[in-house]
Design a protein around this motif. Structure first.
Motif, PDB file in Angstrom:
ATOM      1  N   GLU A 148       6.435   2.312   5.424  1.00  0.00           N
ATOM      2  CA  GLU A 148       5.902   1.389   4.439  1.00  0.00           C
ATOM      3  C   GLU A 148       4.692   0.692   5.049  1.00  0.00           C
ATOM      4  O   GLU A 148       4.628   0.462   6.258  1.00  0.00           O
ATOM      5  CB  GLU A 148       6.943   0.350   4.022  1.00  0.00           C
ATOM      6  N   ARG A 149       3.720   0.393   4.204  1.00  0.00           N
ATOM      7  CA  ARG A 149       2.504  -0.253   4.668  1.00  0.00           C
ATOM      8  C   ARG A 149       2.098  -1.344   3.684  1.00  0.00           C
ATOM      9  O   ARG A 149       2.174  -1.149   2.469  1.00  0.00           O
ATOM     10  CB  ARG A 149       1.360   0.762   4.808  1.00  0.00           C
ATOM     11  N   ASP A 158      12.698   8.558   3.645  1.00  0.00           N
ATOM     12  CA  ASP A 158      11.304   8.998   3.633  1.00  0.00           C
ATOM     13  C   ASP A 158      10.789   9.164   5.063  1.00  0.00           C
ATOM     14  O   ASP A 158      11.183   8.426   5.978  1.00  0.00           O
ATOM     15  CB  ASP A 158      10.435   7.987   2.897  1.00  0.00           C
ATOM     16  N   GLU A 167       0.797  -1.224   0.000  1.00  0.00           N
ATOM     17  CA  GLU A 167       0.000   0.000   0.000  1.00  0.00           C
ATOM     18  C   GLU A 167       0.830   1.276   0.000  1.00  0.00           C
ATOM     19  O   GLU A 167       0.355   2.319  -0.451  1.00  0.00           O
ATOM     20  CB  GLU A 167      -0.932  -0.014   1.220  1.00  0.00           C
ATOM     21  N   ASN A 168       2.045   1.217   0.542  1.00  0.00           N
ATOM     22  CA  ASN A 168       2.882   2.419   0.565  1.00  0.00           C
ATOM     23  C   ASN A 168       4.346   2.031   0.446  1.00  0.00           C
ATOM     24  O   ASN A 168       4.901   1.373   1.319  1.00  0.00           O
ATOM     25  CB  ASN A 168       2.664   3.216   1.854  1.00  0.00           C
ATOM     26  N   ILE A 184       8.362   3.015   0.176  1.00  0.00           N
ATOM     27  CA  ILE A 184       9.238   4.073   0.687  1.00  0.00           C
ATOM     28  C   ILE A 184      10.642   3.903   0.140  1.00  0.00           C
ATOM     29  O   ILE A 184      11.051   2.806  -0.275  1.00  0.00           O
ATOM     30  CB  ILE A 184       9.286   4.092   2.234  1.00  0.00           C
ATOM     31  N   VAL A 239       7.651   8.789   5.952  1.00  0.00           N
ATOM     32  CA  VAL A 239       6.476   7.946   6.196  1.00  0.00           C
ATOM     33  C   VAL A 239       6.890   6.480   6.249  1.00  0.00           C
ATOM     34  O   VAL A 239       7.995   6.109   5.854  1.00  0.00           O
ATOM     35  CB  VAL A 239       5.412   8.151   5.099  1.00  0.00           C
TER      36      VAL A 239
END
Length: 369
Positions: A180-181, A176, A169-170, A172, A178
């Motif tokens: 990772e997802r 970064d 979903e994410n 990186i 944010v």
């Protein structure tokens, strides 16, 4: 990284154990390779217009409306009876906006490994909600979330339906801010034909973390594991059926350091259901304690999306669903329905209604030379 390897191993083991014990029950992704299409170049038009209105007034989740549509045209190359490649784009638009909310590329490579097992890479096949119940996987995700991307294995046979996947979903890069997802899942149903008895088994885990990002967010891993049994009986008319099902679901926070208010939880969800032609009906009793469901419908969970002071460890709901759904030979499916949730703790009745038109159709362009 240790969590990722552990979950991959666990999912492979579960899929191996369940491979001979699931059914061709409805609710799993439907997108079969057709041998007669081999050599064809096609245009696939996948699109949906939807209007979803959730009239929620409680403190677990507030109401909201989703008016809009998505469109996903792809060019499809049927390279052989066992291999298919498609590429295009996905666009999501909400009513009242002046431009698309999101436009992203899509690419899917499918290969039939055996007569009953297919591998998918790139954009996943996510219709049918992966065969998962609403409390652990919200059906709205199919309409409003970015198309799922990762790797997927689908099994379909006269006795087995199974879906094993990972959705990244994410992504990186170094530095970064944010995390990772990703979400991993496995769902299966074993149908003991011809008795009408079936046994669902499922697992969903959401992970947020990373080793190369610069943020200070804590690593979080939350999983739902469920089993159950059900019975479906076709009446003499063959146009009507009745059924009953009970699900037992566990939720757990498997993070290195637990920060959620409830580290472990459970839920029991008995339901009765039935259908006649295009009409579907369902009633259930949701009884949960300390239940975490990061990818499920929030109203079933113990975590408030409004404010943490409204978290409720005990959740008791009486749920009903009435849906009118009709499939047309043109590849069009039209559905409309209403769902109600009676909250015993607050003595309030919350409800939601929806209208959806979903199109999925192939158009012949020519033969591949």
């Amino acid at each position: 990284m240790r969590f990722k390897s552990q979950i991959v191993i666990a999912l492979i083991l579960v899929s191996g154990i369940s491979a001979s014990a699931q059914s061709g029950f409805s609710g799993f992704p439907q997108d079969e390779l057709v041998a007669s299409d081999s050599g064809k170049l096609q245009l696939n038009l996948s699109a949906a217009a939807f209007f979803e209105n959730n009239e929620f007034t409680g403190n677990i989740v507030k109401g909201y409306t989703l008016p809009g549509f998505y469109v996903q045209p792809t060019a499809v190359a049927n390279l052989s009876p066992k291999t298919r490649v498609s590429a295009g784009f996905h666009g999501l638009f909400y009513g009242g906006r002046e431009k698309f909310d999101r436009v992203v590329p899509v690419l899917r490579i499918e290969h039939q490994l055996t007569s009953s097992i297919k591998m998918v890479g790139g954009t996943l096949i996510a219709n049918g909600n992966h065969g998962l119940p609403e409390p652990v996987y919200n059906p709205e995700r199919f309409f409003i979330n970015q198309p799922e991307t990762g790797v997927q294995f689908l099994k379909r046979s006269s006795q087995v339906d199974a879906d094993l996947w990972i959705n990244w979903e994410n992504f990186i890069e170094h530095g970064d801010s944010v995390q990772e997802r990703f979400t991993m899942g496995f769902s299966s149903v074993f149908k003991a034909s011809p008795t009408g008895i079936y046994f669902p088994v499922f697992f969903v885990a959401h992970h947020a973390g990373g080793q190369i990002n610069a943020g200070n967010d804590t690593v979080q891993t939350i999983a739902n594991i469920g089993v159950g049994f059900g019975y479906k009986y076709a009446l003499d008319s063959r146009k009507a059926w009745l059924g009953a099902e009970v699900l037992f679901i566990h939720s757990g926070d498997f993070s290195p350091m637990t920060h959620m208010p409830f580290a472990k939880g459970y839920a029991v969800y008995p339901r009765v259901m039935g259908g006649y032609k295009s009409l579907l009906f369902e009633m259930g009793y949701w009884n949960a304690s300390g239940f975490l469901n990061p990818r499920g419908e929030p109203i079933f969970g113990s975590i408030s999306t409004v404010n943490k002071i409204y978290n409720e460890k005990r959740r008791e709901l009486l749920t009903t669903k009435l849906m009118l759904k009709h499939n047309y030979t043109s590849g069009l499916c039209i559905s409309a329905g209403i769902e109600t949730y009676y909250d015993f703790s607050s003595s309030t009745l919350e409800y939601a209604y929806c209208f959806r038109m979903v199109l999925d159709r192939n158009f012949f362009i020519g033969m591949i030379r």
